[in-house]
Design an enzyme around this catalytic site. Sequence first.
Site, PDB file in Angstrom:
ATOM      1  N   THR A 113       5.446  19.434 -17.381  1.00 35.19           N
ATOM      2  CA  THR A 113       6.612  19.643 -17.024  1.00 35.19           C
ATOM      3  C   THR A 113       7.259  20.984 -17.312  1.00 35.19           C
ATOM      4  OG1 THR A 113       7.501  18.017 -18.581  1.00 35.19           O
ATOM      5  CG2 THR A 113       7.465  17.189 -16.540  1.00 35.19           C
ATOM      6  N   ALA A 114       6.514  21.528 -18.070  1.00 36.48           N
ATOM      7  CA  ALA A 114       7.036  22.969 -18.667  1.00 36.48           C
ATOM      8  C   ALA A 114       6.310  24.313 -17.931  1.00 36.48           C
ATOM      9  CB  ALA A 114       6.549  23.045 -20.054  1.00 36.48           C
ATOM     10  N   TYR A 115       5.780  24.910 -18.718  1.00 36.83           N
ATOM     11  CA  TYR A 115       5.159  26.218 -18.047  1.00 36.83           C
ATOM     12  C   TYR A 115       4.033  25.995 -16.802  1.00 36.83           C
ATOM     13  CZ  TYR A 115       3.361  31.234 -18.296  1.00 36.83           C
ATOM     14  OH  TYR A 115       3.178  32.524 -18.123  1.00 36.83           O
ATOM     15  N   ASN A 116       3.439  24.783 -17.294  1.00 41.40           N
ATOM     16  CA  ASN A 116       2.461  24.240 -15.816  1.00 41.40           C
ATOM     17  C   ASN A 116       3.209  24.220 -14.661  1.00 41.40           C
ATOM     18  OD1 ASN A 116      -0.135  22.795 -14.931  1.00 41.40           O
ATOM     19  ND2 ASN A 116       1.581  21.173 -15.113  1.00 41.40           N
ATOM     20  N   ASP A 169      14.562  22.021 -26.405  1.00 37.96           N
ATOM     21  CA  ASP A 169      13.018  21.878 -26.467  1.00 37.96           C
ATOM     22  C   ASP A 169      12.278  22.763 -27.290  1.00 37.96           C
ATOM     23  OD1 ASP A 169      12.944  19.735 -24.422  1.00 37.96           O
ATOM     24  OD2 ASP A 169      12.927  20.849 -22.919  1.00 37.96           O
ATOM     25  N   GLY A 170      12.752  23.807 -27.171  1.00 37.99           N
ATOM     26  CA  GLY A 170      12.218  24.945 -28.109  1.00 37.99           C
ATOM     27  C   GLY A 170      12.176  24.261 -29.658  1.00 37.99           C
TER      28      GLY A 170
HETATM   29  P1  NAP Z   1      12.108  28.719 -23.174  1.00 40.20           P
HETATM   30  O1  NAP Z   1      11.861  29.948 -22.812  1.00 40.20           O
HETATM   31  O2  NAP Z   1      13.535  28.133 -23.794  1.00 40.20           O
HETATM   32  O3  NAP Z   1      11.469  27.549 -22.389  1.00 40.20           O
HETATM   33  C1  NAP Z   1      11.658  27.655 -21.050  1.00 40.20           C
HETATM   34  C2  NAP Z   1      12.085  26.317 -20.274  1.00 40.20           C
HETATM   35  O4  NAP Z   1      11.157  25.175 -20.619  1.00 40.20           O
HETATM   36  C3  NAP Z   1      13.339  25.758 -21.284  1.00 40.20           C
HETATM   37  O5  NAP Z   1      14.255  25.679 -20.400  1.00 40.20           O
HETATM   38  C4  NAP Z   1      12.833  24.557 -22.078  1.00 40.20           C
HETATM   39  O6  NAP Z   1      13.674  23.798 -22.299  1.00 40.20           O
HETATM   40  C5  NAP Z   1      11.630  23.992 -21.136  1.00 40.20           C
HETATM   41  N1  NAP Z   1      10.652  23.234 -22.025  1.00 40.20           N
HETATM   42  C6  NAP Z   1      10.029  23.302 -23.063  1.00 40.20           C
HETATM   43  N2  NAP Z   1       9.077  22.459 -23.046  1.00 40.20           N
HETATM   44  C7  NAP Z   1       9.288  21.618 -21.746  1.00 40.20           C
HETATM   45  C8  NAP Z   1       8.410  20.349 -21.358  1.00 40.20           C
HETATM   46  N3  NAP Z   1       7.615  19.648 -22.044  1.00 40.20           N
HETATM   47  N4  NAP Z   1       9.101  19.791 -20.071  1.00 40.20           N
HETATM   48  C9  NAP Z   1      10.092  20.520 -19.551  1.00 40.20           C
HETATM   49  N5  NAP Z   1      10.622  21.775 -19.687  1.00 40.20           N
HETATM   50  C10 NAP Z   1      10.413  22.136 -21.012  1.00 40.20           C
HETATM   51  O7  NAP Z   1      11.150  28.461 -24.597  1.00 40.20           O
HETATM   52  P2  NAP Z   1      10.959  27.232 -25.408  1.00 40.20           P
HETATM   53  O8  NAP Z   1      12.203  26.429 -25.618  1.00 40.20           O
HETATM   54  O9  NAP Z   1      10.443  27.924 -27.006  1.00 40.20           O
HETATM   55  O10 NAP Z   1       9.836  26.457 -25.168  1.00 40.20           O
HETATM   56  C11 NAP Z   1       8.565  26.795 -25.007  1.00 40.20           C
HETATM   57  C12 NAP Z   1       7.972  26.631 -23.847  1.00 40.20           C
HETATM   58  O11 NAP Z   1       8.435  27.395 -22.907  1.00 40.20           O
HETATM   59  C13 NAP Z   1       6.207  26.838 -23.723  1.00 40.20           C
HETATM   60  O12 NAP Z   1       5.497  25.637 -24.477  1.00 40.20           O
HETATM   61  C14 NAP Z   1       6.149  26.736 -22.378  1.00 40.20           C
HETATM   62  O13 NAP Z   1       5.854  25.641 -21.839  1.00 40.20           O
HETATM   63  C15 NAP Z   1       7.473  27.114 -21.719  1.00 40.20           C
HETATM   64  N6  NAP Z   1       7.691  28.539 -20.830  1.00 40.20           N
HETATM   65  C16 NAP Z   1       7.865  28.268 -19.559  1.00 40.20           C
HETATM   66  C17 NAP Z   1       7.502  29.621 -19.016  1.00 40.20           C
HETATM   67  C18 NAP Z   1       7.870  29.250 -17.406  1.00 40.20           C
HETATM   68  O14 NAP Z   1       8.410  28.445 -16.721  1.00 40.20           O
HETATM   69  N7  NAP Z   1       7.697  30.703 -16.470  1.00 40.20           N
HETATM   70  C19 NAP Z   1       7.131  30.752 -19.471  1.00 40.20           C
HETATM   71  C20 NAP Z   1       7.106  30.823 -20.679  1.00 40.20           C
HETATM   72  C21 NAP Z   1       7.126  29.652 -21.477  1.00 40.20           C
HETATM   73  P3  NAP Z   1      15.009  23.893 -23.266  1.00 40.20           P
HETATM   74  O15 NAP Z   1      15.927  24.863 -22.427  1.00 40.20           O
HETATM   75  O16 NAP Z   1      15.655  22.591 -23.919  1.00 40.20           O
HETATM   76  O17 NAP Z   1      14.551  24.853 -24.293  1.00 40.20           O
HETATM   77 MN    MN Z   2      14.255  26.938 -25.110  1.00 37.41          MN
END
Ligand code: NAP
Ligand code: MN
Length: 266
Positions: free
Chosen positions: A163-166, A50-51
């Site tokens: 489905t991500a951070y939210n 996803d990243g």
């Molecule tokens: P990352 O640290 O690898 O992302 C965290 C997880 O979120 C990874 O498993 C990533 O999938 C997954 N993800 C990203 N977009 C998603 C989506 N739309 N629906 C479901 N899961 C999703 O960082 P990254 O890959 O650069 O992704 C950036 C995103 O990370 C940000 O947009 C934010 O939403 C998310 N994030 C999450 C948290 C948290 O959950 N506490 C904290 C900070 C950021 P992959 O393993 O395939 O990369």
């Molecule tokens: Mn990632």
Amino acid sequence: MRRIITINSNQVQKSLETKELLTRKLQSMGFEVKYDFHPDTELVISIGGDGSFLKTIHDFDFPEVPVVGINTGHLGFFPDISPDNIDTFIDAYLKEDYLIQDIPLIGASVCTDKHCFDVFAINEVVIKGDKSRTIHINLKVNDKHIQKFSGDGMIISTPTGSTAYNYAAGGSIVDPSLSLMQLTPLYPINTNAYRSFTSSIIFSRNSIINIAPEYRFENSILVVVDGVEHIYNQISDIKIFMSDIKIKLLRMSNYEFWSRVSEKFL
Ligand code: NAP
Ligand code: MN
């Protein structure tokens, strides 16, 4: 007629191998393959998780042509195709047997005392405290004051980003056919000193969310766009809105959102 496809890959070994294999297969079918965005490209392929998908779209400045992902990453919510299914994908692409999912973006106009800067997000815009500070902000919607908010910060997510951070922050998963913005608080403070809302708020696509920092500490606010930090000097206010820009995500024709949700994390 020239048919050009642009491939963008992360640096993971599996992705690089997939990129080579895919390049050879596409070339044997008569496609020209580019690795830098080409203005005449008909399709963008992102290889990674996803990243990488998010990074491809940002690096290529929100392309108008369809984008498809091949998943070599961890979760892979965006990329639909596994490296083992490249032949099936090419076959379906040639037959035009696929779906195009329109993904709306969220825009944020970040104003300092000197300039305004526009940024766009596929998943979300996060407003957080710099150096782990508590943030204190005034929240307005359509110019109406809602509340002062104190806490770690807030996430404003698209349906796609739900489905991500939210989701990790306790927000709701949103059906991508709905057009809305979801604001989810991060560790809201509720004491006799500070009152902050504790659950997500759903706003219609026409709403304009306005966030103005209270100046307890200068430069205390950080704007995080799809996981990438943006630092601005002296933010005076941030307007968040749904953009008219849409990304065309190419999906295999058997794609269905709720099956994907259940297979990936429920
Ligand atoms: P990352 O640290 O690898 O992302 C965290 C997880 O979120 C990874 O498993 C990533 O999938 C997954 N993800 C990203 N977009 C998603 C989506 N739309 N629906 C479901 N899961 C999703 O960082 P990254 O890959 O650069 O992704 C950036 C995103 O990370 C940000 O947009 C934010 O939403 C998310 N994030 C999450 C948290 C948290 O959950 N506490 C904290 C900070 C950021 P992959 O393993 O395939 O990369
Ligand atoms: Mn990632």
